[in-house]
Write a protein that holds these residues in place. Structure first.
Motif, PDB file in Angstrom:
ATOM      1  N   SER A 139       0.916  -1.109  -0.046  1.00 29.80           N
ATOM      2  CA  SER A 139       0.008  -0.002  -0.151  1.00 29.80           C
ATOM      3  C   SER A 139       0.812   1.422   0.037  1.00 29.80           C
ATOM      4  CB  SER A 139      -0.800  -0.055   1.256  1.00 29.80           C
ATOM      5  OG  SER A 139      -1.832  -0.813   1.216  1.00 29.80           O
ATOM      6  N   ASP A 140       1.867   1.405   0.873  1.00 23.28           N
ATOM      7  CA  ASP A 140       2.779   2.386   0.945  1.00 23.28           C
ATOM      8  C   ASP A 140       3.390   2.622  -0.331  1.00 23.28           C
ATOM      9  OD1 ASP A 140       1.862   2.505   3.591  1.00 23.28           O
ATOM     10  OD2 ASP A 140       3.568   3.293   4.230  1.00 23.28           O
ATOM     11  N   LEU A 141       3.843   1.633  -0.894  1.00 25.80           N
ATOM     12  CA  LEU A 141       4.513   1.732  -2.232  1.00 25.80           C
ATOM     13  C   LEU A 141       3.579   2.223  -3.324  1.00 25.80           C
ATOM     14  CD1 LEU A 141       7.204   1.248  -4.235  1.00 25.80           C
ATOM     15  CD2 LEU A 141       6.186  -1.071  -4.334  1.00 25.80           C
ATOM     16  N   GLY A 142       2.290   1.792  -3.228  1.00 21.30           N
ATOM     17  CA  GLY A 142       1.302   2.320  -4.035  1.00 21.30           C
ATOM     18  C   GLY A 142       1.184   3.735  -3.976  1.00 21.30           C
ATOM     19  N   GLN A 143       1.182   4.471  -2.726  1.00 17.93           N
ATOM     20  CA  GLN A 143       1.374   5.768  -2.742  1.00 17.93           C
ATOM     21  C   GLN A 143       2.309   6.436  -3.464  1.00 17.93           C
ATOM     22  OE1 GLN A 143       0.775   5.926   1.810  1.00 17.93           O
ATOM     23  NE2 GLN A 143      -1.242   7.067   1.323  1.00 17.93           N
ATOM     24  N   LEU A 144       3.779   6.025  -3.271  1.00 16.48           N
ATOM     25  CA  LEU A 144       4.726   6.614  -4.030  1.00 16.48           C
ATOM     26  C   LEU A 144       4.559   6.497  -5.510  1.00 16.48           C
ATOM     27  CD1 LEU A 144       7.723   5.166  -1.887  1.00 16.48           C
ATOM     28  CD2 LEU A 144       6.340   7.389  -1.551  1.00 16.48           C
ATOM     29  N   PHE A 145       3.966   5.553  -5.918  1.00 12.46           N
ATOM     30  CA  PHE A 145       3.851   5.352  -7.258  1.00 12.46           C
ATOM     31  C   PHE A 145       2.811   6.337  -7.718  1.00 12.46           C
ATOM     32  CE2 PHE A 145       6.178   1.505  -7.801  1.00 12.46           C
ATOM     33  CZ  PHE A 145       6.705   1.517  -8.972  1.00 12.46           C
ATOM     34  N   GLU A 146       1.590   6.560  -6.873  1.00  9.15           N
ATOM     35  CA  GLU A 146       0.474   7.389  -7.368  1.00  9.15           C
ATOM     36  C   GLU A 146       0.984   8.847  -7.467  1.00  9.15           C
ATOM     37  OE1 GLU A 146      -4.187   8.246  -6.507  1.00  9.15           O
ATOM     38  OE2 GLU A 146      -3.185   7.087  -5.045  1.00  9.15           O
ATOM     39  N   ASN A 147       1.811   9.363  -6.427  1.00 11.55           N
ATOM     40  CA  ASN A 147       2.286  10.745  -6.008  1.00 11.55           C
ATOM     41  C   ASN A 147       3.417  11.022  -6.978  1.00 11.55           C
ATOM     42  OD1 ASN A 147       0.009  10.966  -4.462  1.00 11.55           O
ATOM     43  ND2 ASN A 147       1.466  10.256  -2.454  1.00 11.55           N
ATOM     44  N   GLY A 148       4.101   9.750  -7.760  1.00  8.98           N
ATOM     45  CA  GLY A 148       5.275  10.324  -8.464  1.00  8.98           C
ATOM     46  C   GLY A 148       6.596  10.475  -7.394  1.00  8.98           C
ATOM     47  N   GLN A 149       6.747   9.888  -6.396  1.00 13.87           N
ATOM     48  CA  GLN A 149       7.826  10.155  -5.269  1.00 13.87           C
ATOM     49  C   GLN A 149       8.738   8.907  -5.567  1.00 13.87           C
ATOM     50  OE1 GLN A 149       4.840  10.484  -1.909  1.00 13.87           O
ATOM     51  NE2 GLN A 149       6.375  11.395  -1.153  1.00 13.87           N
ATOM     52  N   GLY A 150       9.946   9.344  -5.815  1.00 15.84           N
ATOM     53  CA  GLY A 150      11.032   8.496  -5.942  1.00 15.84           C
ATOM     54  C   GLY A 150      11.062   7.681  -7.406  1.00 15.84           C
ATOM     55  N   GLY A 151      10.319   8.456  -8.358  1.00 18.20           N
ATOM     56  CA  GLY A 151      10.188   8.032  -9.818  1.00 18.20           C
ATOM     57  C   GLY A 151       8.920   8.618 -10.405  1.00 18.20           C
ATOM     58  N   SER A 152       8.901   7.910 -11.701  1.00 14.27           N
ATOM     59  CA  SER A 152       7.705   8.580 -12.371  1.00 14.27           C
ATOM     60  C   SER A 152       6.329   8.042 -11.782  1.00 14.27           C
ATOM     61  CB  SER A 152       7.780   8.212 -13.621  1.00 14.27           C
ATOM     62  OG  SER A 152       7.806   6.399 -13.959  1.00 14.27           O
ATOM     63  N   ALA A 153       5.355   8.986 -12.067  1.00 18.36           N
ATOM     64  CA  ALA A 153       4.035   8.502 -11.305  1.00 18.36           C
ATOM     65  C   ALA A 153       3.487   7.593 -12.387  1.00 18.36           C
ATOM     66  CB  ALA A 153       3.142   9.688 -11.463  1.00 18.36           C
ATOM     67  N   ASP A 154       2.755   6.338 -11.635  1.00 21.05           N
ATOM     68  CA  ASP A 154       2.065   5.431 -12.560  1.00 21.05           C
ATOM     69  C   ASP A 154       0.853   5.121 -11.748  1.00 21.05           C
ATOM     70  OD1 ASP A 154       1.185   3.055 -13.691  1.00 21.05           O
ATOM     71  OD2 ASP A 154       3.364   2.608 -14.082  1.00 21.05           O
ATOM     72  N   VAL A 155      -0.309   5.677 -12.002  1.00 21.98           N
ATOM     73  CA  VAL A 155      -1.648   5.252 -11.417  1.00 21.98           C
ATOM     74  C   VAL A 155      -1.997   4.018 -11.506  1.00 21.98           C
ATOM     75  CG1 VAL A 155      -4.133   6.024 -11.109  1.00 21.98           C
ATOM     76  CG2 VAL A 155      -2.145   7.702 -11.510  1.00 21.98           C
ATOM     77  N   SER A 156      -1.738   3.474 -12.759  1.00 22.08           N
ATOM     78  CA  SER A 156      -2.008   1.985 -12.802  1.00 22.08           C
ATOM     79  C   SER A 156      -1.212   1.083 -11.892  1.00 22.08           C
ATOM     80  CB  SER A 156      -2.070   1.524 -14.285  1.00 22.08           C
ATOM     81  OG  SER A 156      -2.367   0.089 -14.505  1.00 22.08           O
ATOM     82  N   MET A 157      -0.170   1.304 -11.819  1.00 23.65           N
ATOM     83  CA  MET A 157       0.569   0.477 -10.826  1.00 23.65           C
ATOM     84  C   MET A 157       0.345   0.699  -9.606  1.00 23.65           C
ATOM     85  SD  MET A 157       2.980  -1.782 -10.109  1.00 23.65           S
ATOM     86  CE  MET A 157       3.726  -2.229 -11.547  1.00 23.65           C
ATOM     87  N   ALA A 158       0.153   2.019  -9.128  1.00 23.40           N
ATOM     88  CA  ALA A 158      -0.507   2.198  -7.890  1.00 23.40           C
ATOM     89  C   ALA A 158      -1.825   1.678  -7.362  1.00 23.40           C
ATOM     90  CB  ALA A 158      -0.790   3.790  -7.540  1.00 23.40           C
TER      91      ALA A 158
END
Length: 316
Positions: A139-158
């Motif tokens: 879940s916390d990894l999903g937040q980083l993906f959704e917000n584009g933190q630490g790399g590109s944003a990817d809502v689908s992956m989130a």
């Protein structure tokens, strides 16, 4: 000490995280009883003893000991907190395939505790935690993906990661899955509802609150009332605010005294409209005795929380 990197292939993606190791391998053969005694002390509330024994177990190469010692250092339990030392021990635990060690390490990396914040490395730690079965890590990894933190944003992956966390029993993952479908394009109301329902069923008050909003938008008034009531009972301040509104609506179910209580609970939880409504009820004597002083306190609280109408009330 040497900094090394490891890789994770979660969902075909590559991540890196920092692992700190000693100059040489642990010389002693681990004594399993040290960890067992540490856990017994931890479970009995003797954090100081747990911290000492867990650190000894960690020194012998017992990853579970590194996890316990690192967590206690991170939380400042059993002695002074030390985020720098916690980072080192939790990375050792993660290298030893302790899922919660990876998760806790990720928190320190993401939040900049014990060293510089590094969202990219936090992605790696959470990814490893997720691979090892930590629903919170997913879940916390999903937040980083959704917000584009630490790399590109990817809502689908989130969304994929939120679903994985939700299915693993992490209710914030269910909530975030629902929010990602409600707030991002393309919107998917059915998926949003499913996420909120899962969070609500799992006892997360804000999940019930969001479910109530969706039901209200679909004109499912009775269902939304039940969801707001559940949200309030589970500690959602916003849920209490809307439960109060539902209780104050004219009709067979109107109960102004209960509405006053719900507004008070929502205000205490920091929901501005609940404070405003509480002030309005108290000023008019609805649901209980009239109280000008209490009304002003409620309006002041709402104003402090950013409610513009409340600010106008106290300026008059």
């Amino acid at each position: 000490m040497t900094a090394v990197r490891y890789r994770s292939t979660l969902a075909g993606l590559w991540f890196a995280t920092l692992l700190v190791t000693g100059a040489s391998a642990h010389a002693a053969t681990p004594d399993p009883s040290l960890h067992d005694r540490a856990m017994a002390a931890f479970q009995s509330g003797d954090d100081a003893t747990a911290r000492t024994l867990a650190a000894q177990a960690c020194d012998q190469g017992e990853a579970r000991g590194c996890l316990v010692a690192g967590f206690l250092l991170k939380e400042g339990r059993g002695g002074p907190g030390d985020d720098t030392a916690a980072r080192r021990l939790l990375s050792e635990a993660c290298r030893g395939d302790q899922a919660d060690g990876c998760f806790q390490h990720g928190i320190l990396l993401r939040d900049g505790r014990g060293g510089a914040a590094d969202a990219s490395l936090a992605r790696g730690a959470f990814a490893r935690a997720c691979e090892l079965g930590s629903a919170r890590g997913c879940s916390d990894l999903g937040q980083l993906f959704e917000n584009g933190q630490g790399g590109s944003a990817d809502v689908s992956m989130a969304r994929t990661l939120y679903a994985r966390g939700c299915n693993g029993g992490n209710m914030p993952g269910c909530l975030n899955f629902g929010l990602s479908h409600r707030n991002a394009e393309p919107r998917d109301p059915q998926q949003a509802r499913a996420g909120f329902q899962g969070a609500c069923n799992g006892g997360l008050g804000d999940g019930c609150y969001m479910l109530g909003l969706v039901q209200q938008e679909d004109n499912q008034d009775e269902a939304s009332r039940a969801s707001f009531e559940a949200a309030c009972a589970l500690g959602s301040a916003a849920g209490c605010g809307l439960w109060g509104v539902a209780l104050s609506d004219p009709g067979p179910g109107q109960d102004n005294a209960a509405a006053l209580g719900a507004f008070r609970q929502g205000c205490e939880g920091g929901y501005p409209p609940a404070c405003f409504n509480l002030g309005s009820f108290l000023r008019a004597g609805v649901g209980g005795p009239e109280g000008a002083a209490g009304a002003r306190d409620a309006f002041t609280r709402a104003c402090q929380l950013g409610h513009e109408n409340a600010c106008r009330e106290i300026s008059q």
